[in-house]
Design an enzyme around this catalytic site. Structure first.
Site, PDB file in Angstrom:
ATOM      1  N   ASP A 407     -13.466  -7.457  17.878  1.00 55.15           N
ATOM      2  CA  ASP A 407     -13.681  -7.756  16.466  1.00 55.15           C
ATOM      3  C   ASP A 407     -14.413  -6.565  15.842  1.00 55.15           C
ATOM      4  O   ASP A 407     -14.930  -5.702  16.554  1.00 55.15           O
ATOM      5  CB  ASP A 407     -14.514  -9.041  16.354  1.00 55.15           C
ATOM      6  CG  ASP A 407     -14.829  -9.405  14.920  1.00 55.15           C
ATOM      7  OD1 ASP A 407     -13.927  -9.271  14.074  1.00 55.15           O
ATOM      8  OD2 ASP A 407     -15.971  -9.813  14.642  1.00 55.15           O
ATOM      9  N   LYS A 408     -14.456  -6.500  14.529  1.00 56.63           N
ATOM     10  CA  LYS A 408     -15.143  -5.389  13.862  1.00 56.63           C
ATOM     11  C   LYS A 408     -16.523  -5.798  13.381  1.00 56.63           C
ATOM     12  O   LYS A 408     -17.522  -5.305  13.864  1.00 56.63           O
ATOM     13  CB  LYS A 408     -14.309  -4.865  12.681  1.00 56.63           C
ATOM     14  CG  LYS A 408     -14.948  -3.667  11.977  1.00 56.63           C
ATOM     15  CD  LYS A 408     -14.145  -3.220  10.782  1.00 56.63           C
ATOM     16  CE  LYS A 408     -14.285  -4.186   9.616  1.00 56.63           C
ATOM     17  NZ  LYS A 408     -15.659  -4.211   9.061  1.00 56.63           N
ATOM     18  N   GLU A 531     -23.832 -12.493   1.214  1.00 62.11           N
ATOM     19  CA  GLU A 531     -24.485 -13.215   0.123  1.00 62.11           C
ATOM     20  C   GLU A 531     -25.943 -12.785  -0.012  1.00 62.11           C
ATOM     21  O   GLU A 531     -26.438 -12.558  -1.122  1.00 62.11           O
ATOM     22  CB  GLU A 531     -24.409 -14.727   0.367  1.00 62.11           C
ATOM     23  CG  GLU A 531     -23.050 -15.342   0.099  1.00 62.11           C
ATOM     24  CD  GLU A 531     -23.127 -16.854   0.049  1.00 62.11           C
ATOM     25  OE1 GLU A 531     -24.042 -17.419   0.686  1.00 62.11           O
ATOM     26  OE2 GLU A 531     -22.290 -17.471  -0.620  1.00 62.11           O
ATOM     27  N   PHE A 572     -16.768 -22.320   0.291  1.00 63.18           N
ATOM     28  CA  PHE A 572     -15.864 -21.288   0.824  1.00 63.18           C
ATOM     29  C   PHE A 572     -15.042 -21.854   1.979  1.00 63.18           C
ATOM     30  O   PHE A 572     -15.526 -22.659   2.766  1.00 63.18           O
ATOM     31  CB  PHE A 572     -16.691 -20.102   1.334  1.00 63.18           C
ATOM     32  CG  PHE A 572     -15.869 -19.049   2.025  1.00 63.18           C
ATOM     33  CD1 PHE A 572     -15.267 -18.034   1.307  1.00 63.18           C
ATOM     34  CD2 PHE A 572     -15.695 -19.078   3.404  1.00 63.18           C
ATOM     35  CE1 PHE A 572     -14.511 -17.063   1.943  1.00 63.18           C
ATOM     36  CE2 PHE A 572     -14.943 -18.114   4.043  1.00 63.18           C
ATOM     37  CZ  PHE A 572     -14.349 -17.102   3.310  1.00 63.18           C
ATOM     38  N   THR A 706      -9.352  -7.584  13.136  1.00 65.04           N
ATOM     39  CA  THR A 706     -10.341  -7.939  12.125  1.00 65.04           C
ATOM     40  C   THR A 706      -9.676  -8.661  10.960  1.00 65.04           C
ATOM     41  O   THR A 706      -8.471  -8.527  10.731  1.00 65.04           O
ATOM     42  CB  THR A 706     -11.063  -6.670  11.609  1.00 65.04           C
ATOM     43  OG1 THR A 706     -11.984  -7.026  10.583  1.00 65.04           O
ATOM     44  CG2 THR A 706     -10.068  -5.660  11.060  1.00 65.04           C
ATOM     45  N   ASP A 708     -10.770  -8.066   7.906  1.00 63.28           N
ATOM     46  CA  ASP A 708     -11.019  -7.229   6.740  1.00 63.28           C
ATOM     47  C   ASP A 708      -9.726  -6.654   6.169  1.00 63.28           C
ATOM     48  O   ASP A 708      -8.694  -6.619   6.836  1.00 63.28           O
ATOM     49  CB  ASP A 708     -11.960  -6.081   7.111  1.00 63.28           C
ATOM     50  CG  ASP A 708     -13.412  -6.519   7.030  1.00 63.28           C
ATOM     51  OD1 ASP A 708     -13.649  -7.655   6.601  1.00 63.28           O
ATOM     52  OD2 ASP A 708     -14.301  -5.749   7.413  1.00 63.28           O
ATOM     53  N   ARG A 794      -6.559  -8.178   8.413  1.00 60.99           N
ATOM     54  CA  ARG A 794      -6.194  -9.434   7.760  1.00 60.99           C
ATOM     55  C   ARG A 794      -5.700 -10.452   8.779  1.00 60.99           C
ATOM     56  O   ARG A 794      -4.694 -11.129   8.586  1.00 60.99           O
ATOM     57  CB  ARG A 794      -5.109  -9.197   6.696  1.00 60.99           C
ATOM     58  CG  ARG A 794      -5.555  -8.409   5.482  1.00 60.99           C
ATOM     59  CD  ARG A 794      -6.650  -9.122   4.753  1.00 60.99           C
ATOM     60  NE  ARG A 794      -6.897  -8.572   3.423  1.00 60.99           N
ATOM     61  CZ  ARG A 794      -8.033  -8.759   2.771  1.00 60.99           C
ATOM     62  NH1 ARG A 794      -9.011  -9.454   3.330  1.00 60.99           N
ATOM     63  NH2 ARG A 794      -8.200  -8.258   1.564  1.00 60.99           N
ATOM     64  N   LYS A 800      -5.293 -13.651  16.369  1.00 68.12           N
ATOM     65  CA  LYS A 800      -5.961 -12.819  17.368  1.00 68.12           C
ATOM     66  C   LYS A 800      -5.605 -13.292  18.778  1.00 68.12           C
ATOM     67  O   LYS A 800      -5.297 -12.485  19.664  1.00 68.12           O
ATOM     68  CB  LYS A 800      -7.478 -12.873  17.171  1.00 68.12           C
ATOM     69  CG  LYS A 800      -7.970 -12.258  15.877  1.00 68.12           C
ATOM     70  CD  LYS A 800      -9.492 -12.324  15.795  1.00 68.12           C
ATOM     71  CE  LYS A 800     -10.021 -11.690  14.511  1.00 68.12           C
ATOM     72  NZ  LYS A 800     -11.500 -11.707  14.442  1.00 68.12           N
TER      73      LYS A 800
END
Length: 1162
Positions: A407-408, A531, A572, A706, A708, A794, A800
């Site tokens: 993972d990042k 946050e 969320f 990841t 991201d 993404r 994964k």
């Protein structure tokens, strides 16, 4: 009755509805129609056995092992038929193995029982009969009202009824459940929040309808029906109402809650997950070798049986004068006799299967796993975290890894976010020393140089702005700009779930705001580091979030306190990738503020600087920053009423609540006005680049998986060394259809073939990956295998795991390792052969579900290159050595049958048969498998290429297995025929003229064998400690001492003592001593010569490193990491001074100082 029994055994569980009804304080309806539901008690049971089922259950589990079951069959055969050896010879080793394993498992379960008793016996206070009653945790029932005081742990899953606060809120920390140390706020419904005393709670008449227990920590749906003045009030219950067992109450004096899930139905207990059984490559090889040896055993038994009947075809050998058959033997069936003889030979040779191998391997893995936890090099002092071993069965697998999937965020990076830049209304700003600095000319700016937006306070002070700042605009534009920035940072300060410690907020909300109050004085707690970073940034700019309650959020804007009424929070979720809040401003206007990923927010926007913001977001991502977009929508009264109605209906629904909420969220979050975007930096962890480069040098392919966005992920991959600047980067992104994806994959495959580039990197996004995995797996795998590094962005958590599974089942069957720190990484950690959890800031779920847990990514190199290398070499040698010494043990028994007409006469005494694997040869190999270090750890860690020498299970290859097996057979031939030709026929060896008998001959063979296999282990050992010396030479001494006592005394409890005085008589002959030395030397000479020639003519990288490490060693530190010439060059950069020495030949060098370098960093 039978159905009840099946239910108790778990085969036929009773039918349960989808919901349960709980009457608070167990006040059931008075009418006779109601039948109370039965719920389990509050006992936690993590133990596996009870006093009554331990023996049968443990035996059943142990005899499921093939080797244990095989020896049980052999033992039963020895009991049923006349066999050449006593049943004790098989029964005692089997009993030893079963007993040791049972004691180990029983001890572990006893510890679990003690832990359970401590938890179940904890004191708690329960409201019963109008008062507080002290009882034990195990006595809590579903429906009981429990009182919890500050810093106490919740003993069951409770729905919050009230707290010492008027709004019914409380703060808890769930660090023991998911590792998140932030304070989470939970709320009681308004009707029960006012019931703050035991007396008032005694008047409560209410019931709770909720879902049946499930393991998801963050999911809870239910409703509370409160009866007040003959009227029913329905209130929705969600995760914010549920206090989980194992969580701790913080910053709240006391709370009252009603138990809804107890005991093994609590979410904590349902998350007790037995780890999936992962089998290492060594274990699979071991099972293969066992099958081969089983075939050898059966072949020897068949050959012996056939030769016996071939020999007995001659009448003189069928029934010799000294061994006449009985009438029963003459008339017995030939087939039954053949089978009986075959089984007898099977029993005679059965020790070729090493039963003690399993128990030795178990002990080696269990004891060896402690060394990982004790290693100070992988101890993180800042967080006080040491490495954890959750699965010791995979220690050696750490030395076989070919793919690393990481993972990042939080794994390669620190997961400590710092606000860096933002885009507001199409203008980009950087934060410098608490001020926002705009980049480039602003609209209507009279100057093209950098213009400063010092803070919102400076914006309001126009005279200061025009004299002290270069940011000059017209008054109208200034007012508009102030409004835009004010709204942007209001959105940042209001759209979140951040909490502040109660102690720190006391007095802030009502007292005058101090203009010199630094934001760092407010300690924010957030479940997301993003946050927290954004709220802290807004505070530095001048909009300070003070705190929130159930209905209000307080913000100080340049010293002026504003209270916003919090109407709704749209939480969320990973599908929407955004969150929202609906607030009512002091002016009465209602606003929807939205925050989320640009891919989920920008498509919902209809106004604002969308294109400019999109460009800025891409620029932020190229710098490796994490981006979020902020938007808002002003709601009319009619719009809000519609949204409020829909949200209430969805939140009170017991069926398909999540789907209904998702629909309402989509309905609400639309027609947004874009405010801007934020960019926070998540800096890389220490030594990430060096670790990834070391993995690549070791021949390990590194994939980054990841969630991201594409640009951010690529930027971080470049900065951490995953991608090189010179690497040819290929992209498989934004594919819309199967055909388009297939064509792109074919293009990439051609490019890889045609481009004369050494290394390629591949970037693939989640959407394209789904298409590639659907119908083009082989083509996708072909492209990936030809790439040195792969980046998947993404990615959803299940994607994964799918990627890892795709690599696992590929034709090469590579060993995979997954490393991550968050709950979203659990699926890939469990899917990989080896799962590594990072004990980071995203919780402990990854660490709990992993096989190994470490505090930092950089520790992965030590874990693989040192511990993995050592464990693999140790256990590979252990397995090969066990088979070798058992071949040495049984082959003379087989050869002896040629000299005794296959009469099934045993060569060794029964006691020697029993103790050979248990006592005489067990300890040296066990200590070797725990302590051996064939190369210095510093060399292994700093020369990653040595890892390639053990890849692909090299030490347990068929070639190596055949070598050890042939070595065992050759040594056995030397034992037997050496003893036979040197001693067997010599009648002059004994002073009284007696010839050596059967037991003397067998004891001589056994003595040579014990010495040879022990010294062979000594030859394999490179790292000697006093423990190695003790067990190696002590084993030989013990054998001699035991044999002298065993054969030198007539033991009354032994029925027959064939060995009486045999050993003493044997050792009284000088020729025997000469023969022993000669045979041991002959056996080991062949092995020594082979090792010397191999090392000189065809040395491996490991053997070269061993020579270098022996040559270049300075005190306790090593510089033998490269060839000697390079090491000398590095040494020349150091200044050394001579100290007084006793002789010129033994000069000691002492490091005096370095020019900015140390030996350790050379």
């Amino acid at each position: 009755m039978w159905r009840w029994v099946r239910q108790q055994l778990g085969f036929d569980p009773p039918h349960q509805s989808d919901t349960r009804t709980i009457y608070i304080a167990n006040r059931f309806p008075q009418n006779g129609l109601y039948t109370p539901q039965k719920f389990i008690d509050n006992r936690i049971i993590s133990s596996k056995y009870t006093v009554w089922n331990f023996v049968p259950k443990n035996l059943f589990e142990q005899f499921r092992r093939v080797a244990n079951f095989y020896f049980l069959i052999i033992f039963l055969v020895q009991l049923m038929i006349d066999t050449p050896t006593s049943p004790i010879t098989s029964g005692l080793p089997l009993f030893f193995v079963i007993t040791v394993t049972a004691i180990k498992q029983g001890y572990e379960d006893w510890l679990r029982h003690n832990s359970d008793n401590e938890v179940n016996g904890a004191p708690v206070y329960v409201v019963r009969s109008g008062g507080l009653v002290k009882t034990r945790s195990k006595n809590i029932r579903v429906g009981d009202i429990v009182r919890i005081a500050k810093d106490e742990i919740f003993p069951a899953d409770l729905v919050l009824l009230s707290s010492d606060r008027l709004d019914g809120s409380c703060h808890v920390t769930t660090a023991s459940l998911d590792g998140e140390t932030n304070l989470k706020t939970h709320m009681a419904v308004p009707e029960t929040a006012v019931l703050q005393t035991v007396a008032s709670l005694d008047t409560l008449i209410a019931e709770i309808e909720c879902q049946q227990p499930e393991a998801d920590l963050y999911r809870f749906m239910g409703r509370m029906i409160i009866t007040q003045q003959m009227e029913e009030i329905v209130r929705p219950l969600g995760p914010e109402s549920l206090l989980l067992r194992g969580a701790r109450l913080k910053n709240t004096k006391e709370i009252f809650g009603v138990a809804v899930y107890t005991g093994m139905e609590t979410k904590m207990a349902l998350n007790y997950k037995s780890k999936s059984q992962k089998r290492s490559a060594v274990e699979k090889s071991m099972n293969t070798f066992l099958i081969i040896y089983l075939i050898i055993l059966i072949s020897e038994a068949i050959i012996s049986t056939i030769l016996k009947y071939t020999w007995q075809a001659e009448e003189k050998w069928d029934e010799p004068w000294y061994n006449q058959k009985t009438e029963h033997q003459r008339n017995s069936s030939k087939i039954l006799t053949f089978i009986s003889d075959f089984l007898a030979f099977l029993v005679l040779y059965n020790f070729i299967i090493p039963i003690s191998l399993y128990v030795t391997v178990e002990m080696q893995k269990f004891l060896g796993s402690f060394f990982i936890g004790w290693d100070l090099d992988i101890y993180h002092e800042e967080s006080d975290e040491k490495a954890q071993v959750n699965t010791s069965d995979l220690n050696e697998e750490l030395g076989q890894v070919e793919y690393v999937f990481t993972d990042k965020t939080g794994t390669l990076t620190e997961n400590e976010m710092q606000f860096r830049e933002c885009s507001i209304n199409g203008i980009k700003y950087q934060e410098i020393n608490g001020r926002l600095v705009s980049e480039g000319p602003t609209p209507d700016s009279s100057e093209g140089n950098l213009s400063y937006l010092n803070s919102l306070y400076h914006l309001n002070n126009l005279s200061h702005l025009t004299t002290s700042s270069s940011f000059r605009t017209s008054p109208e534009n200034e007012t508009e700009l102030i409004k835009e920035h004010d709204l942007f940072f209001k959105a940042v300060s209001l759209c979140h779930t951040v909490q502040i410690s109660n102690v720190q907020t006391d007095g802030l909300g009502d007292g005058p705001w101090q203009s010199n109050l630094a934001p760092s004085q407010l300690e924010y707690y957030a479940s997301s580091p993003d946050e927290k970073a954004l709220v802290e940034a807004a505070a530095r700019i001048g909009i300070v979030f003070i705190g929130s309650s159930e209905e209000t959020m307080e913000v100080k804007i340049l010293g002026k306190l504003e209270r916003y009424k919090l109407l709704h929070v749209l939480e969320f979720d990973s599908d929407r990738r955004r969150m929202s809040v609906i607030v009512q401003a002091p002016s009465g206007e209602k606003f929807l503020f939205v925050k989320g990923a640009e891919s989920s927010v920008l498509p919902k926007c209809i106004g604002g600087e969308i294109e400019k913001t999109r460009v800025h977001v891409d620029e932020f991502a190229l710098k490796g920053l994490r981006t979020l977009c902020m938007a808002y929508r002003q709601l009319t009264s009619k719009e809000y009423e519609e949204i409020d109605k829909r949200l209430f209906e969805a939140r009170t629904a017991l069926q398909q609540r999540e789907e209904k909420l998702a629909d309402v969220f989509q309905f609400t979050e639309k027609e947004l006005m874009l405010l801007g975007a934020t960019a926070v930096e998540d800096r890389l962890q220490d030594k990430v680049r060096e670790t990834i480069e070391a993995l690549r040098m070791a021949g390990i392919k590194v994939w980054v998986l990841t969630g991201d966005k594409h640009e951010t992920a690529v930027s971080v991959s470049l900065s951490c060394g995953h991608f090189h600047r010179t690497m040819n980067i290929l992209e498989l992104t934004n594919q819309k259809s199967d055909s388009e994806c297939a064509e792109k994959l074919r293009q990439l495959a051609r490019r890889i073939t045609e481009d004369h580039v050494i290394q390629h990197g591949l970037v693939v996004d989640g959407t394209s990956l789904s298409l590639a995995l659907r119908e083009h797996e082989k083509l996708f795998m072909e492209v990936c295998r030809n790439c040195s590094a792969v980046l998947c962005c993404r990615m959803a958590p299940l994607q994964k795991a799918k990627v890892i599974r795709l690599i696992k089942i590929s034709p090469e069957k590579p060993i995979t390792l997954a490393v991550g720190d968050g709950a979203n990484d659990v699926s890939m950690i469990q899917e990989a052969h080896v799962g590594i959890g990072i004990m980071g800031k995203e919780g402990r779920q990854a660490a709990r579900n992993s096989d190994y847990a470490i505090a930092r990514f950089k520790f992965l190199s030590k874990l693989l290159f040192v511990h993995g290398h050592f464990y693999y070499i140790r256990i590979a040698t252990l397995v090969q050595y066990f088979f070798y010494k058992n071949v040495c043990f049984i082959t003379p028994q087989f050869l002896y049958q040629f000299y005794c007409l296959f009469s099934q006469q045993t060569l060794y005494d029964g006691v020697y048969l029993t103790l050979y694997n248990i006592c005489f040869t067990s300890l040296p190999i066990l200590i070797y498998s725990l302590l051996e270090q064939h190369i210095d750890p510093h060399v292994l860690q700093n020369k990653p290429t040595l890892y390639r020498d053990i890849s692909k299970n090299h030490q347990l290859s068929i070639k190596t297995f055949v070598y050890w097996t042939i070595l065992g057979f050759s040594h056995a031939f030397i034992f037997f025929f050496g003893s036979y030709f040197l001693i067997g026929k010599d009648t002059s060896l004994l002073g009284n003229g007696q010839m050596f008998g059967n037991w003397t001959f067998g004891t001589l063979v056994f003595t040579v064998m014990v010495i040879t296999v022990t010294v062979k282990m000594a030859l394999e050992t490179r790292f000697w400690t006093w423990i190695n010396h003790l067990v190696t030479w002590g084993s030989i001494i013990f054998y001699f001492v035991f044999s002298l006592f065993y054969g030198g005394i007539l033991w009354p409890f032994l029925g027959s003592q064939n060995m009486y005085f045999v050993f003493i008589q044997l050792l009284s002959s000088g020729s025997v001593w000469f023969a022993i030395i000669l045979m041991v030397f002959t056996c080991l000479l062949l092995d020594i010569v082979k090792k010397v020639f191999d090392r000189q003519l065809h040395p491996t990288n490991t053997e070269k490193a061993q020579m270098y490490s022996n040559t270049v060693a300075l005190s306790d530190e090593f510089i033998a990491l490269q060839p000697l010439s390079r090491a000398r060059n590095q040494l020349s950069k150091l200044r050394w001074k001579k100290i007084r020495v006793q002789s010129a030949q033994h000069m000691t060098l002492l490091k005096a100082s370095t020019e900015g370098r140390t030996v350790g960093t050379c």
